[in-house]
Design an enzyme around this catalytic site. Structure first.
Site, short mmCIF file in Angstrom:
data_model
loop_
_atom_site.label_atom_id
_atom_site.label_comp_id
_atom_site.label_asym_id
_atom_site.label_seq_id
_atom_site.Cartn_x
_atom_site.Cartn_y
_atom_site.Cartn_z
N TYR A 1 -74.00 -25.58 74.96
CA TYR A 1 -73.54 -26.05 76.27
C TYR A 1 -73.17 -24.90 77.20
O TYR A 1 -73.14 -25.06 78.42
CB TYR A 1 -72.33 -26.99 76.14
CG TYR A 1 -72.63 -28.34 75.49
CD1 TYR A 1 -73.93 -28.71 75.20
CD2 TYR A 1 -71.62 -29.23 75.18
CE1 TYR A 1 -74.22 -29.92 74.61
CE2 TYR A 1 -71.90 -30.46 74.60
CZ TYR A 1 -73.21 -30.79 74.30
OH TYR A 1 -73.49 -32.00 73.72
N LYS B 1 -76.34 -26.57 60.49
CA LYS B 1 -77.78 -26.73 60.25
C LYS B 1 -78.28 -25.37 59.77
O LYS B 1 -79.17 -24.76 60.36
CB LYS B 1 -78.46 -27.19 61.56
CG LYS B 1 -79.88 -27.65 61.43
CD LYS B 1 -80.04 -28.98 60.69
CE LYS B 1 -81.52 -29.27 60.50
NZ LYS B 1 -81.77 -30.34 59.52
N ASP C 1 -77.65 -33.44 59.80
CA ASP C 1 -78.42 -34.69 59.67
C ASP C 1 -77.87 -35.54 58.54
O ASP C 1 -77.72 -36.76 58.65
CB ASP C 1 -79.93 -34.41 59.51
CG ASP C 1 -80.24 -33.18 58.66
OD1 ASP C 1 -79.29 -32.48 58.27
OD2 ASP C 1 -81.42 -32.94 58.37
N ASP D 1 -70.06 -33.12 69.39
CA ASP D 1 -70.17 -34.09 70.48
C ASP D 1 -70.86 -35.35 69.96
O ASP D 1 -70.38 -36.48 70.14
CB ASP D 1 -71.01 -33.44 71.61
CG ASP D 1 -70.90 -34.23 72.91
OD1 ASP D 1 -70.13 -35.19 72.95
OD2 ASP D 1 -71.59 -33.87 73.87
N ASP E 1 -69.03 -39.16 68.70
CA ASP E 1 -69.39 -40.43 69.34
C ASP E 1 -69.90 -41.43 68.30
O ASP E 1 -69.59 -42.62 68.35
CB ASP E 1 -70.46 -40.22 70.42
CG ASP E 1 -69.84 -40.09 71.81
OD1 ASP E 1 -68.68 -39.62 71.88
OD2 ASP E 1 -70.48 -40.44 72.81
#
Ligand code: NAD
Length: 356
Positions: free
Chosen positions: A140, A189, A221, A245, A249
């Site tokens: 970001y 990851k 994942d 993020d 959620d």
């Protein structure tokens, strides 16, 4: 205590109003004095000043003990260039206050089990997770660019982390894990990303300083899948900005609604920021339909993590539990047989419960 209040856009002002009601009730019951100062951010700041993060807002926040934020953004400002959009204000305030650690507790209120999409056999085991998301680094904040190439337009966003950024949040996460069930899952990851490999290297070194915390790694994942398969296995989850993020959620739905999840952001300065994790929900703004409990619980986090007021924070949590016990529900968590209430009423019920 001096608190900067940023109401923001969409449902932001509606839920902030309820959080204020609750804070006033806490101040009345515990004889505390809170001083409030309003500041602008996001779309409302753009409308009044032309920019999403006015300098005055940073000044006000820096002079306060804590910042409370409703939510920012909305379709009205969607066509503005990136740096002038409300979300740039959000990233800007996090950066200005150096808020690099975002704490998102995901706790199942037993009264809301029916509102969760998970099966009873999973819910019956219960879960109480603290997602700790890095907030001021990663993709970001990395370089963003577009160039014309022979194969068309090429765009990229750079995901980068320094060892310092990883170490400072990892230490916070280990300290928090120590005060909980002493289990930490570091989500990355590392089978693909170089930045994740650095996360493993640095956190692997830091682990030695916290031998009482059982730490392990999980690919993002797999973590996304495990969150719905067996959320009870997690205690503290530490991860970088983008993964955090998305996972937080996803985790919010485990408890039934985005409207139930609070957050706290801690950083390098004494000023901490507290906000519900949801956005400005333009689809329900102004309809008295928003669930204010995430904002109210964020106030609870402010009392606990901002001011060290454990007893007062406990009173907020207890009041939310009482109101849910009595069967009051906003539309997002409504179930047959319960009493439907709007944003205003839900805020008043919690405030009254605290004063009683
Ligand atoms: P959103 O969180 O605003 O809404 C997603 C869905 O959840 C919507 O259907 C909404 O009605 C529902 N919802 C959200 N909060 C709720 C609540 N308290 N009670 C009941 N239902 C609730 O996410 P979005 O729609 O992707 O984004 C809308 C705007 O908010 C965008 O401009 C986005 O950039 C912004 N946003 C801001 C923040 C923030 O201020 N921290 C965070 C996320 C998104």
């Amino acid at each position: 205590m001096k608190i900067a209040f940023i109401k923001g856009d969409g449902i932001g002002p509606e839920v902030t109003e309820q959080a204020l009601k609750v804070l006033n009730a806490v101040s009345e019951r515990f004889k505390l004095k809170f001083e409030y100062q309003e500041a602008l951010l996001g779309g409302s700041a753009i409308d009044k000043t032309g920019v999403p993060l006015p300098d005055e807002t940073i000044d006000i926040c820096m002079k306060c003990d804590a910042v409370f934020l409703g939510a920012v953004g909305g379709p009205k400002w969607d066509d503005l260039p990136g740096k002038l959009r409300p979300e740039a204000g959000l990233l800007g305030i996090r950066k200005a206050l150096k808020l690099f650690a975002n704490l998102r507790p995901v706790m199942l209120f037993p009264q809301l089990r029916a509102a969760s999409p998970l099966k009873e056999e999973i819910l019956s085991k219960g879960f109480d997770i603290m997602i700790i998301r890095e907030l001021t680094g990663g993709v970001y904040f990395g370089e963003k660019k577009r160039v014309e190439t022979a194969e068309g337009i090429k765009a990229w966003d750079k995901m980068e982390y320094t060892s310092h950024e990883i170490e400072r949040i990892a230490r916070i996460a280990f300290c928090i894990a120590r005060k909980r069930r002493k289990k930490m899952t570091i989500v990355d990851k590392a089978n693909v990303l170089e930045s994740s490999k650095l996360w493993r290297e640095i956190t692997g070194r830091i682990m030695a300083d916290y031998p009482d915390v059982e730490a392990s790694y999980m690919y993002v994942d797999n973590a996304a899948m495990q969150l719905v398969r067996n959320p009870g296995q997690f205690d503290v989850m530490l991860t970088e900005n983008l993964f955090g993020d998305i996972l937080s959620d996803e985790a919010s739905m485990l408890v039934g609604s985005l409207g139930m999840l609070p957050s706290a952001s801690l950083g390098a300065t004494k000023v901490r920021l507290f906000e519900p994790i949801h956005g400005s929900a333009p689809d329900i703004a102004g309809k008295d339909e928003a669930n204010p409990l995430a904002a109210i619980l964020s106030c609870g986090m402010m009392l606990k993590y901002g001011f060290g007021m454990e007893k007062e924070a406990g009173a907020v949590l207890e009041a939310v539990n009482n109101v849910l016990d009595k069967g009051y529900r906003t539309v997002d968590i409504m179930q047959p047989g319960m009493t439907l209430v709007g944003t205003e009423k839900m805020g008043s019920l919690v405030a009254e419960c605290i004063k009683a």
